[in-house]
Design a protein around this motif. Sequence first.
Motif, PDB file in Angstrom:
ATOM      1  N   PHE A 223       0.844  -1.187   0.000  1.00 44.54           N
ATOM      2  CA  PHE A 223       0.000   0.000   0.000  1.00 44.54           C
ATOM      3  C   PHE A 223       0.882   1.241   0.000  1.00 44.54           C
ATOM      4  O   PHE A 223       2.052   1.196   0.346  1.00 44.54           O
ATOM      5  CB  PHE A 223      -0.949   0.029   1.206  1.00 44.54           C
ATOM      6  CG  PHE A 223      -0.259  -0.103   2.545  1.00 44.54           C
ATOM      7  CD1 PHE A 223       0.192   1.016   3.233  1.00 44.54           C
ATOM      8  CD2 PHE A 223      -0.070  -1.355   3.106  1.00 44.54           C
ATOM      9  CE1 PHE A 223       0.829   0.883   4.463  1.00 44.54           C
ATOM     10  CE2 PHE A 223       0.558  -1.493   4.338  1.00 44.54           C
ATOM     11  CZ  PHE A 223       1.009  -0.377   5.017  1.00 44.54           C
ATOM     12  N   TRP A 224       0.295   2.343  -0.399  1.00 40.63           N
ATOM     13  CA  TRP A 224       0.912   3.654  -0.277  1.00 40.63           C
ATOM     14  C   TRP A 224       0.367   4.288   0.986  1.00 40.63           C
ATOM     15  O   TRP A 224      -0.828   4.179   1.276  1.00 40.63           O
ATOM     16  CB  TRP A 224       0.564   4.537  -1.470  1.00 40.63           C
ATOM     17  CG  TRP A 224       1.308   4.180  -2.722  1.00 40.63           C
ATOM     18  CD1 TRP A 224       0.916   3.310  -3.690  1.00 40.63           C
ATOM     19  CD2 TRP A 224       2.571   4.686  -3.125  1.00 40.63           C
ATOM     20  NE1 TRP A 224       1.862   3.244  -4.674  1.00 40.63           N
ATOM     21  CE2 TRP A 224       2.892   4.082  -4.354  1.00 40.63           C
ATOM     22  CE3 TRP A 224       3.468   5.593  -2.566  1.00 40.63           C
ATOM     23  CZ2 TRP A 224       4.064   4.362  -5.040  1.00 40.63           C
ATOM     24  CZ3 TRP A 224       4.640   5.869  -3.258  1.00 40.63           C
ATOM     25  CH2 TRP A 224       4.928   5.253  -4.475  1.00 40.63           C
TER      26      TRP A 224
ATOM     27  N   ASP B  95       9.511   1.840  -0.219  1.00 41.85           N
ATOM     28  CA  ASP B  95       9.889   2.409  -1.520  1.00 41.85           C
ATOM     29  C   ASP B  95      10.776   1.465  -2.322  1.00 41.85           C
ATOM     30  O   ASP B  95      11.736   1.882  -2.975  1.00 41.85           O
ATOM     31  CB  ASP B  95      10.557   3.771  -1.338  1.00 41.85           C
ATOM     32  CG  ASP B  95       9.614   4.778  -0.706  1.00 41.85           C
ATOM     33  OD1 ASP B  95       8.399   4.706  -0.967  1.00 41.85           O
ATOM     34  OD2 ASP B  95      10.098   5.632   0.063  1.00 41.85           O
ATOM     35  N   GLY B  96      10.477   0.168  -2.276  1.00 44.37           N
ATOM     36  CA  GLY B  96      11.190  -0.826  -3.070  1.00 44.37           C
ATOM     37  C   GLY B  96      12.475  -1.349  -2.460  1.00 44.37           C
ATOM     38  O   GLY B  96      13.083  -2.266  -2.994  1.00 44.37           O
TER      39      GLY B  96
ATOM     40  N   ASN C 136       4.352  12.685   6.827  1.00 46.87           N
ATOM     41  CA  ASN C 136       4.422  13.835   5.918  1.00 46.87           C
ATOM     42  C   ASN C 136       4.893  13.560   4.503  1.00 46.87           C
ATOM     43  O   ASN C 136       4.979  14.490   3.721  1.00 46.87           O
ATOM     44  CB  ASN C 136       5.269  14.960   6.536  1.00 46.87           C
ATOM     45  CG  ASN C 136       4.713  15.386   7.875  1.00 46.87           C
ATOM     46  OD1 ASN C 136       3.495  15.492   8.038  1.00 46.87           O
ATOM     47  ND2 ASN C 136       5.589  15.600   8.833  1.00 46.87           N
ATOM     48  N   GLU C 137       5.215  12.331   4.147  1.00 44.52           N
ATOM     49  CA  GLU C 137       5.592  12.013   2.769  1.00 44.52           C
ATOM     50  C   GLU C 137       4.958  10.692   2.373  1.00 44.52           C
ATOM     51  O   GLU C 137       4.812   9.796   3.198  1.00 44.52           O
ATOM     52  CB  GLU C 137       7.115  11.895   2.631  1.00 44.52           C
ATOM     53  CG  GLU C 137       7.851  13.199   2.793  1.00 44.52           C
ATOM     54  CD  GLU C 137       9.347  13.049   2.528  1.00 44.52           C
ATOM     55  OE1 GLU C 137       9.737  12.097   1.824  1.00 44.52           O
ATOM     56  OE2 GLU C 137      10.108  13.874   3.030  1.00 44.52           O
ATOM     57  N   TRP C 138       4.618  10.559   1.093  1.00 43.37           N
ATOM     58  CA  TRP C 138       4.085   9.309   0.582  1.00 43.37           C
ATOM     59  C   TRP C 138       5.207   8.290   0.449  1.00 43.37           C
ATOM     60  O   TRP C 138       6.284   8.612  -0.052  1.00 43.37           O
ATOM     61  CB  TRP C 138       3.430   9.518  -0.781  1.00 43.37           C
ATOM     62  CG  TRP C 138       2.088  10.167  -0.695  1.00 43.37           C
ATOM     63  CD1 TRP C 138       1.802  11.480  -0.939  1.00 43.37           C
ATOM     64  CD2 TRP C 138       0.869   9.547  -0.330  1.00 43.37           C
ATOM     65  NE1 TRP C 138       0.468  11.708  -0.747  1.00 43.37           N
ATOM     66  CE2 TRP C 138      -0.145  10.537  -0.377  1.00 43.37           C
ATOM     67  CE3 TRP C 138       0.510   8.248   0.031  1.00 43.37           C
ATOM     68  CZ2 TRP C 138      -1.468  10.262  -0.083  1.00 43.37           C
ATOM     69  CZ3 TRP C 138      -0.811   7.981   0.325  1.00 43.37           C
ATOM     70  CH2 TRP C 138      -1.791   8.977   0.263  1.00 43.37           C
TER      71      TRP C 138
END
Length: 142
Positions: A50-51, A132-133, A111-113
Amino acid sequence: FNSLGFEADDSNQDAVYYNSMNGCIEFSGANYSMLELSDFDLGSEMTITFWAKGTGSAGTNTSILEAYDLNGDRTINIHMPWSNNRIYWDCGEGSGYDRIDKAMTPGEIDNEWHHWAFVKNQGAGTLKIFKDGSIIFLRNTI
């Protein structure tokens, strides 16, 4: 592999909301979504992705996903974060489950995706957390 998706009713936006592809599930902290999965075979390998963009929940007990079997035993859980700013990934069956956890700073959570992936491979005996991978934590459970 088995796939599980969410469907939303646009008239009830309390817990789940999207009105087209590439939408989102938005949780305010006061709402939730419940799924009944007693007939869903999870198999021996699982990846949950998920994001997420944190909004000041560092230092707060937060569960992204929590699942129990018919006996009330925890089978899946993602705390992100817990009050100690650790991310926990629990997965298993019955009264026991495998767990890994990783300390995170508020800046790494809020505060960041970020794209998150939580992976269990029963055959290989591993639990993994990706951000992030990139793998940020791996533990052999055998």
